[in-house]
Motif scaffolding. Structure first.
Motif, short mmCIF file in Angstrom:
data_model
loop_
_atom_site.label_atom_id
_atom_site.label_comp_id
_atom_site.label_asym_id
_atom_site.label_seq_id
_atom_site.Cartn_x
_atom_site.Cartn_y
_atom_site.Cartn_z
N ILE A 96 -27.39 39.38 9.30
CA ILE A 96 -25.98 39.62 9.61
C ILE A 96 -25.79 40.99 10.27
CG2 ILE A 96 -23.67 39.93 8.64
CD1 ILE A 96 -24.42 37.91 6.48
N THR A 97 -26.38 42.02 9.67
CA THR A 97 -26.24 43.36 10.26
C THR A 97 -26.94 43.45 11.61
OG1 THR A 97 -28.16 44.11 8.99
CG2 THR A 97 -25.98 44.50 8.04
N ARG A 98 -28.05 42.74 11.75
CA ARG A 98 -28.72 42.72 13.05
C ARG A 98 -27.86 42.05 14.10
NH1 ARG A 98 -33.48 41.98 9.80
NH2 ARG A 98 -33.34 39.71 10.00
N MET A 99 -27.15 41.00 13.73
CA MET A 99 -26.23 40.34 14.65
C MET A 99 -25.06 41.26 15.01
SD MET A 99 -27.20 37.40 15.70
CE MET A 99 -25.63 36.79 16.31
N ILE A 100 -24.59 42.03 14.00
CA ILE A 100 -23.49 42.96 14.27
C ILE A 100 -23.93 44.02 15.28
CG2 ILE A 100 -22.06 44.78 13.25
CD1 ILE A 100 -21.99 43.13 10.67
N ARG A 101 -25.11 44.56 15.08
CA ARG A 101 -25.61 45.59 16.02
C ARG A 101 -25.84 45.00 17.41
NH1 ARG A 101 -28.48 47.19 11.24
NH2 ARG A 101 -27.75 49.25 10.53
N LEU A 102 -26.35 43.79 17.46
CA LEU A 102 -26.55 43.13 18.75
C LEU A 102 -25.21 42.90 19.44
CD1 LEU A 102 -28.38 41.73 20.82
CD2 LEU A 102 -28.15 39.62 19.48
N SER A 103 -24.19 42.54 18.67
CA SER A 103 -22.86 42.32 19.24
C SER A 103 -22.28 43.62 19.79
CB SER A 103 -21.92 41.74 18.18
OG SER A 103 -22.40 40.49 17.71
N LEU A 107 -21.28 44.25 23.63
CA LEU A 107 -19.94 44.64 24.03
C LEU A 107 -19.95 45.93 24.86
CD1 LEU A 107 -17.84 43.93 20.81
CD2 LEU A 107 -17.66 42.76 23.00
N ALA A 108 -20.86 46.83 24.54
CA ALA A 108 -20.93 48.10 25.27
C ALA A 108 -21.34 47.90 26.72
CB ALA A 108 -21.91 49.05 24.58
N SER A 109 -21.99 46.79 27.03
CA SER A 109 -22.47 46.55 28.40
C SER A 109 -21.61 45.55 29.17
CB SER A 109 -23.92 46.04 28.36
OG SER A 109 -24.01 44.82 27.63
N ILE A 142 -10.62 48.14 22.03
CA ILE A 142 -11.76 47.23 21.95
C ILE A 142 -12.86 47.67 22.91
CG2 ILE A 142 -12.50 44.83 22.30
CD1 ILE A 142 -9.66 43.98 21.53
N VAL A 143 -12.47 48.16 24.08
CA VAL A 143 -13.46 48.66 25.04
C VAL A 143 -14.25 49.83 24.48
CG1 VAL A 143 -13.74 49.76 27.29
CG2 VAL A 143 -12.14 47.86 27.05
N ASN A 144 -13.58 50.74 23.79
CA ASN A 144 -14.22 51.97 23.32
C ASN A 144 -14.86 51.85 21.94
OD1 ASN A 144 -13.74 53.71 25.53
ND2 ASN A 144 -11.62 53.98 24.91
N LEU A 145 -14.55 50.82 21.20
CA LEU A 145 -15.11 50.67 19.85
C LEU A 145 -16.64 50.70 19.83
CD1 LEU A 145 -12.97 48.16 17.76
CD2 LEU A 145 -13.61 50.48 17.18
N PRO A 146 -17.33 49.95 20.69
CA PRO A 146 -18.80 49.96 20.62
C PRO A 146 -19.40 51.35 20.78
CG PRO A 146 -18.04 48.15 22.00
CD PRO A 146 -16.84 48.99 21.70
N VAL A 147 -18.81 52.17 21.64
CA VAL A 147 -19.34 53.52 21.85
C VAL A 147 -19.19 54.36 20.59
CG1 VAL A 147 -19.06 55.65 23.16
CG2 VAL A 147 -18.86 53.45 24.31
N VAL A 148 -18.00 54.36 20.00
CA VAL A 148 -17.75 55.17 18.81
C VAL A 148 -18.59 54.68 17.63
CG1 VAL A 148 -15.98 55.97 17.19
CG2 VAL A 148 -15.42 55.71 19.60
N VAL A 149 -18.71 53.38 17.46
CA VAL A 149 -19.51 52.83 16.36
C VAL A 149 -20.98 53.23 16.52
CG1 VAL A 149 -20.35 50.72 15.26
CG2 VAL A 149 -17.96 50.89 15.96
#
Length: 285
Positions: A96-103, A107-109, A142-149
């Motif tokens: 699950i966490t691996r899927m979250i990180r992959l997501s 999203l960042a790309s 939503i656009v910036n969330l992946p960067v901050v996370v």
């Protein structure tokens, strides 16, 4: 001897690369500011834009840029940092966490125009916000969330394990250790992630064209989040592509200069107050 020569060559190449990057930045700033700075005055910065006549300003667009930026950061910062803390300190290594990180990495790309279409479908049509400041701010979040996370998680993982162990040995809870030791230690890198989010929010146009719209409210300043909110970057695109004003080049040059100055000022401000914010975070007066 050969190793020393090789080391000197590599060092020289890296220095030249650094100088080249700085040179490109200086040249870019000169080209933009040399054309835009003469345009800037009180009437241009605070005045209303004009559709068919010369002499229009960017007042509403400048206000909307700040308004959407603040609204998006209100959502992005707590959610992004919270998700980063969870992934770094609480999440177990499973599928699950691996899927979250992959997501998050995916999203960042994703191109920003895709986020724009998503925001239009969800916020403009589904939630019936219409072309609004609120819809644009939520989509930008939503656009910036992946960067901050990603930045938050990486920064927390790079905190020396001894810091964490020493804090826990003193009897503090895990949450107290995160808040009093780990976050302040990683604060510098987290701030850098927020800077990236701020810069992207200020300069984004594709996302906001489909969500915040390309028009402004008749009231200025307009605090209603459901009103249309053309930002400065969108106004720049509009003037250069389909605008009918005779002095489009003047407006474009001035808008470009203002965008550059905004990013520079915000970065300098955050750098200047970073140490003070970190001490405040630690509870030091």
């Amino acid at each position: 001897m050969f190793v020393k020569i090789k080391d000197m060559i590599v060092t020289l190449i890296l220095k030249l690369a650094a100088v080249l990057v700085v040179g490109i930045l200086v040249w870019f700033l000169y080209m933009v500011l040399a054309q835009g700075l003469p345009v800037l005055n009180k009437e241009f910065l605070l005045g209303m834009p004009k559709e068919m006549e010369e002499g229009g300003g960017i007042g509403p667009e400048l206000f909307n840029t700040f308004y959407i930026l603040v609204l998006s950061l209100i959502f992005t910062i707590p959610v992004g940092i919270g998700a980063g803390i969870y992934l770094a300190e609480y999440a177990k290594d499973n599928i699950i966490t691996r899927m979250i990180r992959l997501s998050i990495e995916t999203l960042a790309s994703v191109p920003s125009i895709v986020f724009g279409l998503f925001g239009m479908v969800i916020f403009v049509i589904k939630f019936k916000f219409g072309f609004s400041i609120l819809g644009g701010a939520l989509t930008l979040s939503i656009v910036n969330l992946p960067v901050v996370v990603s930045v938050t998680e990486t920064a927390l993982r790079e905190v020396p394990q001894t810091y964490k162990e020493a804090s826990l040995a003193l009897g503090t809870t895990k949450w107290q250790t995160i808040m009093s030791i780990m976050l302040p230690t990683a604060f510098h890198k987290i701030i850098n992630g927020i800077k990236l989010a701020v810069g992207r929010a200020i300069g984004e146009s594709a996302v906001l064209i489909f969500t915040a719209g390309t028009s402004i409210s008749r009231n200025y300043p307009e605090f209603n989040p459901l009103s249309s909110g053309e930002t400065l970057s969108v106004h720049l695109w509009y003037v250069k592509s389909i605008g009918l004003v005779p002095d489009a080049e003047r407006i474009a040059a001035g808008s470009s200069a203002v965008l550059i100055i905004l990013v520079l000022v915000i970065n300098v401000f955050m750098n200047f107050y970073e140490k003070r914010l970190r001490l405040k975070f630690l509870g030091v007066k």
